[in-house]
Design an enzyme around this catalytic site. Structure first.
Site: not given
Length: 259
Positions: A110, A113, A133
Site C-alpha cells: 500500500g 501504491e 502482497e
C-alpha cells in the site's frame, strides 16, 4: 491528527504544504484512520487557495511499509467490500493540486501504491519499492497491479508482483517509476525546491496540465489529444494566461493569482 503531521506553510512558503505520515513504530503502516486523515487533509488543502503544491513523505526508515496486516488478517471479502479505506482512496483521484511523494526507506504494498497515486515520486537513495502482497497470500488491491504496469511495463511489473521482490531507488529510476533519485539526507530539500517551482507556475494551467497528463493513461491517443487541446483552449479564459504572456513580453516575473 493522530497519524499524520501537517505543515501548511513548509519552510515558511505559504504555497507549499508538507504532510508527514507519523506511525514510526510500525513503519507508517497504512490504516483506515490514517488514510481518512490524509484524504481529509488533502481536501482541506484543495480548498485553500494559498496552497498550490503538497509534499507527502514518511521518515528515514519508511515512506509506508504497506497496509496494517493486523487490521486485515481476519477480514472477510464483505469486510473489504464495505471498508471505508477504498472509498477514501477513490477520492484521492479527484484531487487537482499536484502532490509530490518524497520517499525514503520502504515504500511497499500500500505504501508503493500510495506513492504512485501522487503525481510524481522523488526517491532518496535509500528508498526501496515493491508489491509484496503475494508473499502473504493476496495481491495488490489499491492500484499496484495497474499503476505499476503503466509505469514500468508488463514484464517488470509482473516480475515484482509475482515474486514480491523489492527494487532499490536506482532501479526504480531506470525503470521509470520515479522522477529522480537524490541523496536521502537532502530528500525534503529537493522535494521542496520542486514544489516551490511548481507553486510559482500559473495554478489554473497547473491543474489543467495535471489532468491532461493523467488522461494519457485512460484514453486513446486521438481522444487524449482532443482533451489536451480543449484544456489548452480553456487556459485562454484565465487571468493567469494573460498575466503570464504579458509578463513574458514585458520581461518581468509574472504574478499569478489562480484565476
Amino acid at each position: 491528527m493522530e497519524n499524520i503531521i501537517v505543515d501548511y506553510s513548509f519552510k515558511d512558503n505559504e504555497h507549499v504544504a508538507l504532510i508527514k505520515l507519523n506511525r514510526p513504530k510500525v513503519l507508517n503502516a497504512l490504516t483506515t484512520d490514517l488514510i481518512k486523515e490524509l484524504v481529509e487533509t488533502l481536501y482541506k488543502i484543495e480548498d485553500d487557495p494559498k496552497i498550490r503544491c503538497t509534499i507527502l513523505t514518511g521518515n528515514d526508515k519508511a515512506f509506508a511499509a504497506g497496509a496494517d496486516i493486523a487490521q486485515m488478517v481476519e477480514a472477510t471479502a464483505i469486510d473489504q467490500l464495505q471498508s471505508e479505506r477504498y472509498r477514501y482512496l477513490q477520492q484521492f483521484n479527484l484531487l487537482t493540486k499536484p502532490i509530490i511523494a518524497a520517499v525514503n526507506g520502504f515504500a511497499l504494498g500500500g505504501g508503493c501504491e500510495l506513492a504512485m497515486m501522487c503525481d510524481l515520486i522523488i526517491a532518496g537513495d535509500s528508498a526501496k519499492f515493491g508489491q509484496p502482497e503475494i508473499k502473504i497470500g493476496t495481491i495488490p488491491g489499491a492500484g499496484g497491479s495497474q499503476r505499476l504496469t503503466r509505469a514500468i511495463g508488463k514484464s517488470k511489473a509482473m516480475m515484482l508482483a509475482l515474486t514480491g521482490d523489492m527494487i532499490n531507488a536506482r532501479q526504480a529510476d531506470e525503470w521509470g517509476l520515479v522522477a529522480k533519485v537524490v541523496p536521502s539526507m537532502t530528500l525534503l530539500d529537493e522535494a521542496y525546491q520542486l514544489a516551490k517551482t511548481i507553486s510559482q507556475r500559473a495554478p489554473v494551467a497547473v491543474q489543467l496540465c495535471k489532468q491532461s497528463v493523467n488522461k494519457a493513461y485512460e484514453m486513446s491517443l486521438s481522444d487524449a489529444l482532443d482533451y489536451e487541446r480543449r484544456s489548452y483552449y480553456l487556459t485562454f479564459s484565465s487571468e493567469d494566461q494573460k498575466e503570464g504572456m504579458r509578463a513574458f513580453l514585458e520581461k518581468r516575473a509574472p504574478e499569478y493569482k489562480g484565476k
